[in-house]
Write a protein that holds these residues in place. Structure first.
Motif, PDB file in Angstrom:
ATOM      1  N   ILE A 203       0.859  -1.303  -0.060  1.00 47.91           N
ATOM      2  CA  ILE A 203      -0.029   0.144   0.065  1.00 47.91           C
ATOM      3  C   ILE A 203       0.913   1.122  -0.001  1.00 47.91           C
ATOM      4  O   ILE A 203       2.000   0.990   0.261  1.00 47.91           O
ATOM      5  CB  ILE A 203      -0.912  -0.071   1.103  1.00 47.91           C
ATOM      6  CG1 ILE A 203      -2.114   0.858   0.941  1.00 47.91           C
ATOM      7  CG2 ILE A 203      -0.314   0.234   2.669  1.00 47.91           C
ATOM      8  CD1 ILE A 203      -3.278   0.550   1.901  1.00 47.91           C
ATOM      9  N   GLY A 204       0.277   2.179  -0.403  1.00 50.63           N
ATOM     10  CA  GLY A 204       1.040   3.788  -0.528  1.00 50.63           C
ATOM     11  C   GLY A 204       2.047   3.524  -1.137  1.00 50.63           C
ATOM     12  O   GLY A 204       2.256   3.201  -2.384  1.00 50.63           O
ATOM     13  N   GLY A 205       3.508   3.868  -0.804  1.00 47.47           N
ATOM     14  CA  GLY A 205       4.472   3.833  -1.808  1.00 47.47           C
ATOM     15  C   GLY A 205       4.874   2.538  -2.079  1.00 47.47           C
ATOM     16  O   GLY A 205       5.621   2.170  -3.109  1.00 47.47           O
ATOM     17  N   SER A 206       4.389   1.488  -1.415  1.00 47.89           N
ATOM     18  CA  SER A 206       4.793   0.014  -1.921  1.00 47.89           C
ATOM     19  C   SER A 206       3.757  -0.505  -2.738  1.00 47.89           C
ATOM     20  O   SER A 206       3.527  -1.837  -3.131  1.00 47.89           O
ATOM     21  CB  SER A 206       4.842  -0.864  -0.733  1.00 47.89           C
ATOM     22  OG  SER A 206       5.910  -0.552   0.379  1.00 47.89           O
ATOM     23  N   SER A 261       6.338  -4.686   1.702  1.00 53.59           N
ATOM     24  CA  SER A 261       6.230  -3.594   2.666  1.00 53.59           C
ATOM     25  C   SER A 261       7.524  -3.114   3.406  1.00 53.59           C
ATOM     26  O   SER A 261       8.304  -3.920   3.654  1.00 53.59           O
ATOM     27  CB  SER A 261       5.539  -4.189   3.949  1.00 53.59           C
ATOM     28  OG  SER A 261       5.167  -3.420   5.220  1.00 53.59           O
ATOM     29  N   LYS A 262       8.059  -2.126   3.066  1.00 57.34           N
ATOM     30  CA  LYS A 262       9.273  -1.385   3.915  1.00 57.34           C
ATOM     31  C   LYS A 262       9.477  -1.945   5.299  1.00 57.34           C
ATOM     32  O   LYS A 262      10.366  -2.495   5.510  1.00 57.34           O
ATOM     33  CB  LYS A 262       9.286  -0.061   3.673  1.00 57.34           C
ATOM     34  CG  LYS A 262      10.659   0.666   4.121  1.00 57.34           C
ATOM     35  CD  LYS A 262      10.743   2.105   3.840  1.00 57.34           C
ATOM     36  CE  LYS A 262      11.754   2.670   4.647  1.00 57.34           C
ATOM     37  NZ  LYS A 262      11.863   4.103   4.438  1.00 57.34           N
ATOM     38  N   THR A 263       8.341  -1.757   6.040  1.00 60.18           N
ATOM     39  CA  THR A 263       8.448  -2.121   7.604  1.00 60.18           C
ATOM     40  C   THR A 263       8.111  -3.406   7.973  1.00 60.18           C
ATOM     41  O   THR A 263       8.302  -3.997   8.916  1.00 60.18           O
ATOM     42  CB  THR A 263       7.511  -1.083   8.204  1.00 60.18           C
ATOM     43  OG1 THR A 263       6.347  -1.414   7.661  1.00 60.18           O
ATOM     44  CG2 THR A 263       7.768   0.353   8.189  1.00 60.18           C
ATOM     45  N   PHE A 264       7.275  -3.902   6.964  1.00 61.01           N
ATOM     46  CA  PHE A 264       6.530  -5.386   7.304  1.00 61.01           C
ATOM     47  C   PHE A 264       5.648  -5.372   8.473  1.00 61.01           C
ATOM     48  O   PHE A 264       5.448  -6.065   9.255  1.00 61.01           O
ATOM     49  CB  PHE A 264       7.491  -6.541   7.380  1.00 61.01           C
ATOM     50  CG  PHE A 264       7.048  -7.470   6.329  1.00 61.01           C
ATOM     51  CD1 PHE A 264       7.265  -7.517   5.047  1.00 61.01           C
ATOM     52  CD2 PHE A 264       6.551  -9.100   6.807  1.00 61.01           C
ATOM     53  CE1 PHE A 264       6.903  -8.557   4.113  1.00 61.01           C
ATOM     54  CE2 PHE A 264       6.335  -9.843   6.134  1.00 61.01           C
ATOM     55  CZ  PHE A 264       6.329  -9.830   4.920  1.00 61.01           C
ATOM     56  N   THR A 266       2.715  -2.727   8.417  1.00 60.88           N
ATOM     57  CA  THR A 266       1.498  -1.897   8.030  1.00 60.88           C
ATOM     58  C   THR A 266       0.353  -2.731   8.085  1.00 60.88           C
ATOM     59  O   THR A 266       0.314  -3.718   7.521  1.00 60.88           O
ATOM     60  CB  THR A 266       1.864  -1.796   6.529  1.00 60.88           C
ATOM     61  OG1 THR A 266       3.136  -0.891   6.710  1.00 60.88           O
ATOM     62  CG2 THR A 266       0.754  -0.517   6.138  1.00 60.88           C
ATOM     63  N   THR A 269      -1.384  -4.198   4.902  1.00 59.02           N
ATOM     64  CA  THR A 269      -0.511  -5.209   4.051  1.00 59.02           C
ATOM     65  C   THR A 269      -0.534  -6.472   4.704  1.00 59.02           C
ATOM     66  O   THR A 269      -0.651  -7.637   4.187  1.00 59.02           O
ATOM     67  CB  THR A 269       0.712  -4.539   3.724  1.00 59.02           C
ATOM     68  OG1 THR A 269       0.562  -3.483   3.028  1.00 59.02           O
ATOM     69  CG2 THR A 269       1.527  -5.470   3.009  1.00 59.02           C
ATOM     70  N   GLY A 322       9.595   5.372   1.215  1.00 55.78           N
ATOM     71  CA  GLY A 322       8.422   4.439   0.580  1.00 55.78           C
ATOM     72  C   GLY A 322       7.891   5.128  -0.617  1.00 55.78           C
ATOM     73  O   GLY A 322       7.918   4.207  -1.536  1.00 55.78           O
ATOM     74  N   ARG A 323       7.680   6.195  -0.734  1.00 57.10           N
ATOM     75  CA  ARG A 323       7.132   6.882  -1.977  1.00 57.10           C
ATOM     76  C   ARG A 323       8.256   7.070  -3.289  1.00 57.10           C
ATOM     77  O   ARG A 323       7.845   7.450  -4.182  1.00 57.10           O
ATOM     78  CB  ARG A 323       6.179   8.055  -1.707  1.00 57.10           C
ATOM     79  CG  ARG A 323       7.064   9.206  -0.957  1.00 57.10           C
ATOM     80  CD  ARG A 323       6.085  10.168  -0.324  1.00 57.10           C
ATOM     81  NE  ARG A 323       6.750  11.070   0.729  1.00 57.10           N
ATOM     82  CZ  ARG A 323       7.136  10.999   1.616  1.00 57.10           C
ATOM     83  NH1 ARG A 323       6.955   9.772   2.316  1.00 57.10           N
ATOM     84  NH2 ARG A 323       7.811  11.861   2.394  1.00 57.10           N
ATOM     85  N   GLN A 575       7.182  11.542   7.169  1.00 56.03           N
ATOM     86  CA  GLN A 575       5.472  11.569   6.621  1.00 56.03           C
ATOM     87  C   GLN A 575       4.896  11.338   8.247  1.00 56.03           C
ATOM     88  O   GLN A 575       3.917  10.443   8.363  1.00 56.03           O
ATOM     89  CB  GLN A 575       5.080  10.628   5.686  1.00 56.03           C
ATOM     90  CG  GLN A 575       5.452   9.148   5.944  1.00 56.03           C
ATOM     91  CD  GLN A 575       6.752   8.664   5.809  1.00 56.03           C
ATOM     92  OE1 GLN A 575       7.436   8.985   4.809  1.00 56.03           O
ATOM     93  NE2 GLN A 575       7.534   8.009   6.727  1.00 56.03           N
ATOM     94  N   VAL A 578       1.026  10.915   8.896  1.00 56.02           N
ATOM     95  CA  VAL A 578      -0.166   9.736   8.517  1.00 56.02           C
ATOM     96  C   VAL A 578      -0.284   8.872   9.682  1.00 56.02           C
ATOM     97  O   VAL A 578      -1.114   7.842   9.987  1.00 56.02           O
ATOM     98  CB  VAL A 578       0.558   8.868   7.511  1.00 56.02           C
ATOM     99  CG1 VAL A 578       0.483   9.709   6.119  1.00 56.02           C
ATOM    100  CG2 VAL A 578       1.640   8.287   7.759  1.00 56.02           C
ATOM    101  N   LYS A 582      -3.519   6.366  12.111  1.00 62.40           N
ATOM    102  CA  LYS A 582      -3.185   4.993  12.521  1.00 62.40           C
ATOM    103  C   LYS A 582      -3.308   4.469  13.965  1.00 62.40           C
ATOM    104  O   LYS A 582      -3.891   3.515  14.265  1.00 62.40           O
ATOM    105  CB  LYS A 582      -1.809   4.458  12.208  1.00 62.40           C
ATOM    106  CG  LYS A 582      -1.536   4.549  10.570  1.00 62.40           C
ATOM    107  CD  LYS A 582       0.008   4.053  10.132  1.00 62.40           C
ATOM    108  CE  LYS A 582       0.569   4.411   8.893  1.00 62.40           C
ATOM    109  NZ  LYS A 582       1.967   4.227   8.562  1.00 62.40           N
TER     110      LYS A 582
END
Ligand code: F6P
Length: 618
Positions: A203-206, A261-264, A266, A269, A322-323, A575, A578, A582
């Motif tokens: 999602i998002g940048g991913s 997922s950058k962070t894994f 989210t 995701t 991410g983006r 960012q 955001v 959350k």
């Protein structure tokens, strides 16, 4: 002295800045001011004044009027366009890509001033700091090095003293190898069948960048030929409808799931990943995960914990925002699975060509820099809060959604000027300067867009006769899919491009009541049919929409966003905005769980949310 006494005791002030005044002032002269409007004479004094104002935490509103803006406000684009010399100076070319910014409400003098502004904002130093891997994302203490993702193998780009290019190419080589195995069928699924379909979860940048590039390549003949018999789908939304759409018609036996997922961590995701893991294991048994699920992340420990073999994970790094991650495994893996690595490599080369142009071209001929300065001009000086991105190319239909997040609302530039309202929405959507000082300005540029000519039949009415919205028109000389129907006057592409060429002039010139009178338009309709014109736009004409040009387009806008942020003095690479939503969603999630499992009534929410939750639970 009298003026100084007045300034020191005033809370609201409007003044014309002179050299003498600034030289006499001290920071405490401004400590009471809440609201200040000034007319600067010279940006040198302005810079000194800004430094003095920095110590004033009370300042809520600062408006800087520029004499030059007033001059521009007295001109019409009709007149500016009649100066061929000016127009000629507002054309830039790079590798066959032509930028025409003559329909901006700017003169040669404006451009000189903007270039001075860039210098005052230390743009050259900031660009160097980015390419040198300094931690310019200061709130996250990270370098910003997406340029390294598409650098040639022999380039040297350092983060924390270490050349990152070899690591980048290790991952690219791994992707090349893996995607060839999948595409050739030498890697098979749990039941021995080749994997021809891919669902990328992210999602998002991913998600948005890879989706934009995929949509652009889908109809490119070369890329389409390489994708024959294969499907690439994207699962982003946590909405079960998106899950259903993605798995609809696919067979788990022939599907590969890529969790991006950058962070894994989210929430959306990870829940979607668990859902698709369940879809696979229900059909094929638990061991099938090893053959049917791979991951892209910076957090390889969590990838392993999820149950994906680290050998099937493709890394990237915290210096990739991410983006700005399309050129990392985030985009390169799913796109290589679909089109083959050699097509994606062309896309990376296109982006890299712009990186080099951006880094080495003098600002007055530098396409991303000029585009960024024009955006600053439109937002901060002329006060236009929005920008329309209008590709005359259906293949670019996902470009505006990607750029919306690439930008993030923005802040201001403490050093330089004026009342600011810029939204570009994730990178530049900030409320404080990079030093954490509150910005007494509205920030951020509202980006939106639709391909032409579709947009012409929806929101263009507003652009022509309603609000003034600077437009980016993007077109291609050559179509990906030429069509010429016998008996028609022009081909489909010529028809499309006729609009691409006509719209900017319609916006710039408009139509006067006098012209309408000459056309015998009835008096009562004249006000309705009058177009004020004087509406700025720029035109970007690409030779074609190949993988290489798609990479160029991406990098142009990425650098444009960064330059806007540099000039405004903000951090375009974090960012935090955001996060709050959350956190609040976590509280609601807990409540839904306890209500569903223990029948607990919603508590701890305001009247409105409690009522809505009760209705939902009932
Ligand atoms: O919510 C915003 C965001 O953090 C984006 O910046 C990011 O691209 C997206 O979420 C997805 O994050 P991740 O790749 O870590 O799943």
């Amino acid at each position: 002295k009298k003026i100084l006494r007045h300034i020191s005791s005033a809370t609201s002030l409007s003044l014309t800045l002179t050299e003498e005044l600034v030289v006499m002032c001290r920071p405490d002269n401004f400590s009471q001011l809440v609201d200040l409007t000034i007319t600067p004479c010279d940006s040198g004094w302005l810079e000194q004044l800004m430094l003095m104002l920095k110590s004033n935490n009370e300042l809520q509103s600062l408006t800087i009027k520029s004499g030059h803006v007033e001059d521009i406000n007295k001109t019409h684009l009709r007149d500016l366009m009649s100066d061929a010399h000016r127009c000629e100076s507002m054309m830039l070319e790079f590798e066959g890509l032509l930028l025409d910014y003559s329909r901006q409400r700017a003169t040669v003098e404006t451009m000189d001033k903007l270039l001075n502004l860039a210098k005052a904002a230390q743009l050259p130093e900031k660009i160097s700091r980015m390419f040198n891997g300094e931690h310019i994302n200061s709130t996250e203490n990270r370098s910003v090095l997406h340029v390294a993702l598409r650098a040639p193998k022999d380039a040297v780009i350092k983060a924390d003293g270490k050349n990152v290019v070899p690591e980048v190419w290790n991952v690219l080589d791994k992707i090349k190898d893996f995607s060839e195995k999948i595409r050739s069928g030498s890697w098979v699924g749990a039941t021995g069948k080749p994997l021809k379909d891919v669902i990328a979860i992210g999602i998002g940048g991913s998600f948005l960048g890879p989706l934009f590039v995929h949509t652009a390549l889908q109809t490119d003949p070369e890329a389409a030929e390489c994708a024959k018999g294969r499907q690439l789908r994207f699962l982003a939304n946590i909405d079960p409808v998106d899950v259903a759409r993605n798995i609809n018609g696919l067979n788990p036996e022939t599907t590969l799931v890529v969790v991006v997922s950058k962070t894994f961590t989210t929430a959306e995701t990870m829940l979607n990943a668990r859902t698709l893991r369940n879809w696979i294991t229900t059909a094929l048994g638990a061991p099938a995960v090893a053959k049917h699920m791979v991951a892209v992340s910076t957090n390889l420990a969590l990838v392993e914990k999820f149950g994906i073999d680290p050998n099937n994970a493709f890394a990237f790094w915290d210096w990739v925002g991410g983006r700005y991650s399309v050129c990392s495994a985030v985009g390169v893996l799913p796109l290589s699975l679909q089109y083959g690595f050699s097509v994606v490599e062309k896309f990376l080369k296109g982006a890299s060509s712009i990186d080099q142009h951006f880094q080495s071209t003098p600002f007055e001929k530098n396409i991303p820099v000029i585009l960024a300065l024009l955006s600053v001009w439109n937002v901060s000086f002329l006060g236009y809060p929005a920008r329309a991105i209008l590709p005359y190319s259906q293949a670019l239909e996902k470009f505006a959604p990607h750029i919306q997040q690439a930008c993030e609302l923005s802040t201001f530039m403490y050093l330089c000027n004026i009342q600011l309202a810029y939204v570009s929405m994730e990178s530049n959507g900030k409320g404080v300067s990079i030093d954490g000082l509150p910005l007494p300005f509205e920030t951020g540029e509202i980006d939106f867009g639709e391909p032409g000519t579709n947009g012409q039949h929806s929101f263009y009415q507003l652009i022509h006769q309603g609000r003034v919205i600077p437009c980016d028109f993007i077109g291609t000389v050559k179509s990906q899919q030429p069509v010429y129907l016998e008996g028609e006057v022009v081909s489909n592409h010529d028809e499309l491009m006729s609009n691409f060429f006509a719209q900017p002039d319609a916006l710039a010139y408009g139509k006067t009541p006098e012209q309408l009178q000459k056309e015998n338009v009835s008096e009562n309709l004249i006000p309705h049919k009058t177009f004020s014109g004087n509406r700025p736009s720029l035109s970007l004409l690409l030779p074609e929409l190949s993988a290489y040009n798609v990479g160029q387009l991406l990098a142009i806008y990425e650098h444009r966003v960064a330059v806007q942020g540099f000039v405004w003095g903000i951090n375009s690479f974090d960012q935090w905005g955001v996060e709050l939503g959350k956190v609040l969603a976590t509280q609601v999630r807990k409540q839904l769980h306890s209500s569903r499992t223990q029948g607990a009534a919603p508590e701890g929410f305001n009247y409105s949310t409690t009522t809505l939750l009760k209705r939902y639970l009932e």
